[in-house]
Scaffold this motif. Sequence first.
Motif, PDB file in Angstrom:
ATOM      1  N   GLY A 175       0.938  -1.340  -0.139  1.00  0.00           N
ATOM      2  CA  GLY A 175      -0.032   0.056   0.078  1.00  0.00           C
ATOM      3  C   GLY A 175       0.607   1.340   0.029  1.00  0.00           C
ATOM      4  N   TYR A 176       2.004   1.326   0.953  1.00  0.00           N
ATOM      5  CA  TYR A 176       2.699   2.572   1.019  1.00  0.00           C
ATOM      6  C   TYR A 176       3.530   2.641  -0.352  1.00  0.00           C
ATOM      7  CZ  TYR A 176       0.882   3.620   5.580  1.00  0.00           C
ATOM      8  OH  TYR A 176       0.089   3.802   6.848  1.00  0.00           O
ATOM      9  N   ALA A 177       3.980   1.563  -0.834  1.00  0.00           N
ATOM     10  CA  ALA A 177       5.142   1.712  -2.156  1.00  0.00           C
ATOM     11  C   ALA A 177       4.291   2.239  -3.068  1.00  0.00           C
ATOM     12  CB  ALA A 177       5.473   0.297  -2.200  1.00  0.00           C
ATOM     13  N   ALA A 178       2.869   1.553  -3.429  1.00  0.00           N
ATOM     14  CA  ALA A 178       2.026   2.367  -4.307  1.00  0.00           C
ATOM     15  C   ALA A 178       1.890   3.748  -4.175  1.00  0.00           C
ATOM     16  CB  ALA A 178       0.635   1.412  -4.253  1.00  0.00           C
ATOM     17  N   ALA A 179       2.004   4.368  -3.258  1.00  0.00           N
ATOM     18  CA  ALA A 179       1.917   5.754  -3.109  1.00  0.00           C
ATOM     19  C   ALA A 179       3.117   6.349  -3.000  1.00  0.00           C
ATOM     20  CB  ALA A 179       1.244   6.124  -1.729  1.00  0.00           C
ATOM     21  N   GLY A 180       4.311   5.768  -3.267  1.00  0.00           N
ATOM     22  CA  GLY A 180       5.691   6.237  -3.061  1.00  0.00           C
ATOM     23  C   GLY A 180       6.228   6.835  -1.909  1.00  0.00           C
ATOM     24  N   SER A 181       5.676   6.270  -0.837  1.00  0.00           N
ATOM     25  CA  SER A 181       5.747   6.696   0.524  1.00  0.00           C
ATOM     26  C   SER A 181       6.915   5.943   1.412  1.00  0.00           C
ATOM     27  CB  SER A 181       4.598   6.572   1.200  1.00  0.00           C
ATOM     28  OG  SER A 181       3.570   7.293   0.894  1.00  0.00           O
ATOM     29  N   ILE A 182       7.760   5.143   0.725  1.00  0.00           N
ATOM     30  CA  ILE A 182       8.793   4.380   1.363  1.00  0.00           C
ATOM     31  C   ILE A 182       9.991   5.066   1.154  1.00  0.00           C
ATOM     32  CG2 ILE A 182      10.019   2.324   1.814  1.00  0.00           C
ATOM     33  CD1 ILE A 182       7.284   0.774   0.929  1.00  0.00           C
ATOM     34  N   ASP A 183      10.894   5.299   2.168  1.00  0.00           N
ATOM     35  CA  ASP A 183      12.498   5.630   1.906  1.00  0.00           C
ATOM     36  C   ASP A 183      12.978   4.540   2.129  1.00  0.00           C
ATOM     37  OD1 ASP A 183      15.034   6.666   2.474  1.00  0.00           O
ATOM     38  OD2 ASP A 183      14.279   8.696   3.016  1.00  0.00           O
ATOM     39  N   TRP A 184      13.675   3.883   1.025  1.00  0.00           N
ATOM     40  CA  TRP A 184      14.359   2.417   0.912  1.00  0.00           C
ATOM     41  C   TRP A 184      15.540   2.665   1.575  1.00  0.00           C
ATOM     42  CZ3 TRP A 184      11.307  -1.487   0.053  1.00  0.00           C
ATOM     43  CH2 TRP A 184       9.982  -1.337  -0.429  1.00  0.00           C
ATOM     44  N   PRO A 185      16.304   3.522   1.262  1.00  0.00           N
ATOM     45  CA  PRO A 185      17.705   3.492   1.999  1.00  0.00           C
ATOM     46  C   PRO A 185      17.532   3.604   3.667  1.00  0.00           C
ATOM     47  CG  PRO A 185      17.829   5.286   0.250  1.00  0.00           C
ATOM     48  CD  PRO A 185      16.470   4.662   0.410  1.00  0.00           C
ATOM     49  N   LEU A 186      16.560   4.456   4.115  1.00  0.00           N
ATOM     50  CA  LEU A 186      16.304   4.455   5.458  1.00  0.00           C
ATOM     51  C   LEU A 186      15.691   2.984   6.249  1.00  0.00           C
ATOM     52  CD1 LEU A 186      14.942   7.992   6.302  1.00  0.00           C
ATOM     53  CD2 LEU A 186      16.941   7.199   7.137  1.00  0.00           C
ATOM     54  N   ALA A 187      15.042   2.500   5.160  1.00  0.00           N
ATOM     55  CA  ALA A 187      14.266   1.334   5.668  1.00  0.00           C
ATOM     56  C   ALA A 187      15.463   0.183   5.867  1.00  0.00           C
ATOM     57  CB  ALA A 187      13.321   0.741   4.644  1.00  0.00           C
ATOM     58  N   LEU A 188      16.613   0.190   5.138  1.00  0.00           N
ATOM     59  CA  LEU A 188      17.484  -0.521   5.152  1.00  0.00           C
ATOM     60  C   LEU A 188      18.411  -0.516   6.607  1.00  0.00           C
ATOM     61  CD1 LEU A 188      18.941  -1.092   1.492  1.00  0.00           C
ATOM     62  CD2 LEU A 188      17.733  -2.646   2.704  1.00  0.00           C
ATOM     63  N   LEU A 189      18.740   0.847   6.468  1.00  0.00           N
ATOM     64  CA  LEU A 189      19.359   1.474   7.583  1.00  0.00           C
ATOM     65  C   LEU A 189      18.727   0.868   9.284  1.00  0.00           C
ATOM     66  CD1 LEU A 189      21.697   3.372   8.908  1.00  0.00           C
ATOM     67  CD2 LEU A 189      20.106   5.137   9.051  1.00  0.00           C
ATOM     68  N   VAL A 190      17.522   0.936   9.175  1.00  0.00           N
ATOM     69  CA  VAL A 190      16.750   0.744  10.350  1.00  0.00           C
ATOM     70  C   VAL A 190      16.616  -0.949  10.286  1.00  0.00           C
ATOM     71  CG1 VAL A 190      14.730   0.752  11.606  1.00  0.00           C
ATOM     72  CG2 VAL A 190      15.789   2.884  10.571  1.00  0.00           C
ATOM     73  N   GLY A 191      16.202  -1.251   9.277  1.00  0.00           N
ATOM     74  CA  GLY A 191      15.903  -2.693   9.006  1.00  0.00           C
ATOM     75  C   GLY A 191      16.944  -3.801   9.258  1.00  0.00           C
ATOM     76  N   ILE A 192      18.147  -3.649   8.912  1.00  0.00           N
ATOM     77  CA  ILE A 192      19.287  -4.625   9.175  1.00  0.00           C
ATOM     78  C   ILE A 192      19.509  -4.749  10.649  1.00  0.00           C
ATOM     79  CG2 ILE A 192      21.550  -5.067   8.648  1.00  0.00           C
ATOM     80  CD1 ILE A 192      21.136  -3.884   5.909  1.00  0.00           C
TER      81      ILE A 192
END
Length: 256
Positions: A197-214
């Motif tokens: 849902g959020y990716a479809a709206a362009g609402s994900i900062d992928w580099p930050l998601a990796l920084l937090v997610g790893i």
Amino acid sequence: MAALSLPVLILLALFGLVGGVGITAIGPGGVLPTVGLFAFTGLSPAQVAGTAIVTHVATGVLGTAAYVRSGQLRTRQTRRLAIILAAAAAVGTPVGVLLNRIAPKSVFGVLLGLLLVAVAVLLLVRDAIRSSGDRSRPGALLAAILGFGVALVAGLVGIGGPMLAVPILVSIGVPVLEALAAAQLQSIIVAGVGTIGYAAAGSIDWPLALLVGIPELAGVLIGWKLARALPPRVLKYLMIAALLILAPYVVWQGFA
């Protein structure tokens, strides 16, 4: 991400690590990445929720695998509860994502702050339930209602399912490890549907998601080991203190 200073980036990674520990050790931990992103990045509520929720795809898979390995998700009762929660999440999460789109920053901050306080209270209440010796399993309808409500809130603010599901389940008598295990499977659905849902709206900062997610993934493994090896009392009280300290800050940040 490029505009953030090195100390802020390190702080976000630490929020991810500690959040991962909380997810599998005591349940409420998935909110910490959301809090970090909301408090320190300047992202919009949709970007905060979208970036945070995508990190829970991998943590949900890893947490589920861990509890399958340790045996909790191999029992019929736990699998049944997990499947009901997951099915309800498939319906509730899109509703939360839609509500996020109409929530202003101030409302998002207030909701997030209230959520922190509510979970801190639930963590305190659940010990009284456990000490009473009562052990029960919710019926299918109650489990579905709980699953829907948890998923709606999770989709709205970008948290993992265990954040709310575990304290609520334990508070109504479900054993802690069973609640932790069932909530991991629900988290996969919440995070997967929310990410779409959020990716479809362009609402994900992928580099930050990796920084937090790893770091969050590393924390999930650490928390799983702690949940099986140590009494979670110390972690629980540290989490309660953190939630109550962060609650007024995120509310204030919503109006900043």
